[in-house]
Design a protein around this motif. Structure first.
Motif, PDB file in Angstrom:
ATOM      1  N   MET A 169       2.536  48.460  14.171  1.00 51.04           N
ATOM      2  CA  MET A 169       3.883  48.659  13.655  1.00 51.04           C
ATOM      3  C   MET A 169       4.725  49.266  14.753  1.00 51.04           C
ATOM      4  SD  MET A 169       3.170  50.249   9.885  1.00 51.04           S
ATOM      5  CE  MET A 169       1.656  51.136  10.193  1.00 51.04           C
ATOM      6  N   SER A 170       5.970  48.874  14.762  1.00 52.27           N
ATOM      7  CA  SER A 170       6.882  49.484  15.726  1.00 52.27           C
ATOM      8  C   SER A 170       8.289  49.469  15.158  1.00 52.27           C
ATOM      9  CB  SER A 170       6.848  48.747  17.064  1.00 52.27           C
ATOM     10  OG  SER A 170       7.393  47.443  16.920  1.00 52.27           O
ATOM     11  N   VAL A 171       9.067  50.389  15.613  1.00 47.78           N
ATOM     12  CA  VAL A 171      10.487  50.445  15.272  1.00 47.78           C
ATOM     13  C   VAL A 171      11.224  50.240  16.590  1.00 47.78           C
ATOM     14  CG1 VAL A 171      12.345  51.869  14.355  1.00 47.78           C
ATOM     15  CG2 VAL A 171      10.052  52.024  13.363  1.00 47.78           C
ATOM     16  N   PRO A 172      11.802  49.063  16.788  1.00 43.89           N
ATOM     17  CA  PRO A 172      12.414  48.764  18.089  1.00 43.89           C
ATOM     18  C   PRO A 172      13.574  49.692  18.446  1.00 43.89           C
ATOM     19  CG  PRO A 172      12.831  46.997  16.520  1.00 43.89           C
ATOM     20  CD  PRO A 172      11.917  47.968  15.854  1.00 43.89           C
ATOM     21  N   SER A 173      14.319  50.114  17.451  1.00 38.66           N
ATOM     22  CA  SER A 173      15.402  51.059  17.718  1.00 38.66           C
ATOM     23  C   SER A 173      15.802  51.726  16.410  1.00 38.66           C
ATOM     24  CB  SER A 173      16.621  50.359  18.330  1.00 38.66           C
ATOM     25  OG  SER A 173      17.185  49.467  17.392  1.00 38.66           O
ATOM     26  N   ALA A 174      16.388  52.879  16.540  1.00 39.21           N
ATOM     27  CA  ALA A 174      16.858  53.610  15.367  1.00 39.21           C
ATOM     28  C   ALA A 174      18.199  54.232  15.721  1.00 39.21           C
ATOM     29  CB  ALA A 174      15.865  54.690  14.970  1.00 39.21           C
ATOM     30  N   ALA A 175      19.068  54.256  14.751  1.00 39.90           N
ATOM     31  CA  ALA A 175      20.390  54.854  14.970  1.00 39.90           C
ATOM     32  C   ALA A 175      20.790  55.600  13.713  1.00 39.90           C
ATOM     33  CB  ALA A 175      21.420  53.773  15.277  1.00 39.90           C
ATOM     34  N   PRO A 176      21.481  56.718  13.879  1.00 38.20           N
ATOM     35  CA  PRO A 176      21.933  57.450  12.683  1.00 38.20           C
ATOM     36  C   PRO A 176      22.978  56.635  11.923  1.00 38.20           C
ATOM     37  CG  PRO A 176      22.831  58.436  14.682  1.00 38.20           C
ATOM     38  CD  PRO A 176      21.900  57.348  15.117  1.00 38.20           C
ATOM     39  N   VAL A 177      23.016  56.848  10.620  1.00 38.64           N
ATOM     40  CA  VAL A 177      24.031  56.186   9.806  1.00 38.64           C
ATOM     41  C   VAL A 177      25.191  57.154   9.602  1.00 38.64           C
ATOM     42  CG1 VAL A 177      22.392  54.683   8.632  1.00 38.64           C
ATOM     43  CG2 VAL A 177      22.945  56.897   7.639  1.00 38.64           C
ATOM     44  N   PRO A 178      26.395  56.623   9.413  1.00 41.73           N
ATOM     45  CA  PRO A 178      27.536  57.523   9.155  1.00 41.73           C
ATOM     46  C   PRO A 178      27.432  58.114   7.756  1.00 41.73           C
ATOM     47  CG  PRO A 178      28.219  55.229   9.012  1.00 41.73           C
ATOM     48  CD  PRO A 178      26.785  55.220   9.447  1.00 41.73           C
ATOM     49  N   PHE A 179      27.812  59.381   7.637  1.00 44.43           N
ATOM     50  CA  PHE A 179      27.813  60.006   6.324  1.00 44.43           C
ATOM     51  C   PHE A 179      29.083  59.635   5.576  1.00 44.43           C
ATOM     52  CE2 PHE A 179      24.953  63.065   8.527  1.00 44.43           C
ATOM     53  CZ  PHE A 179      23.850  62.845   7.734  1.00 44.43           C
ATOM     54  N   ASP A 180      29.022  59.704   4.261  1.00 46.60           N
ATOM     55  CA  ASP A 180      30.172  59.488   3.380  1.00 46.60           C
ATOM     56  C   ASP A 180      30.790  58.109   3.525  1.00 46.60           C
ATOM     57  OD1 ASP A 180      29.853  62.139   2.474  1.00 46.60           O
ATOM     58  OD2 ASP A 180      31.018  62.878   4.178  1.00 46.60           O
TER      59      ASP A 180
END
Length: 124
Positions: free
Chosen positions: A13-24
């Motif tokens: 398993m791998s996660v190629p990239s992750a980014a925060p999501v905007p709140f609200d």
């Protein structure tokens, strides 16, 4: 459990990239969940609101049951030992209390079918 122990060493398993999501801001996912920043349990804890349905997924910011909590299931905070920052957790609870939701889906315990504003007022 035996199946997981046997299968996990062979799983790739791998996660190629992750980014925060905007709140609200509603996410482009089914139900259009809106992330709500609720630090305290952990610094990055997030609840999710389904605005159109009036459903709030609180994770560990607000629970209705836990093995270390006394009494019958009811909305409450986790014991302080489970919080990175208890004061921040209370501030996050106040944020949740301003949301429009009458179904609370906690990280621990049964669903609470009650206005989240009333729940918070009863707790603080």
């Amino acid at each position: 459990a035996q199946t997981l122990k046997a299968a996990l060493p062979h799983a790739k398993m791998s996660v190629p990239s992750a980014a925060p999501v905007p709140f609200d801001e509603a996410l482009d996912l089914p139900g259009a969940p809106v992330p709500v920043s609720t630090p305290g349990h952990t610094s990055g804890h997030t609840a999710y609101l389904l605005e159109g349905a009036g459903v709030l997924f609180t994770g560990d910011a607000l629970v209705t049951g836990h093995a270390l909590l006394p009494g019958p299931p009811r909305p409450q905070l986790l014991p302080g030992v489970f919080s990175e920052d208890e004061a921040e957790m209370v501030r996050s609870l106040e944020v949740l209390g301003r949301l429009q939701a009458d179904v609370v889906v906690p990280g621990h315990g049964p669903v609470a079918r009650e206005d989240v504003g009333k729940i918070v007022r009863d707790l603080v």
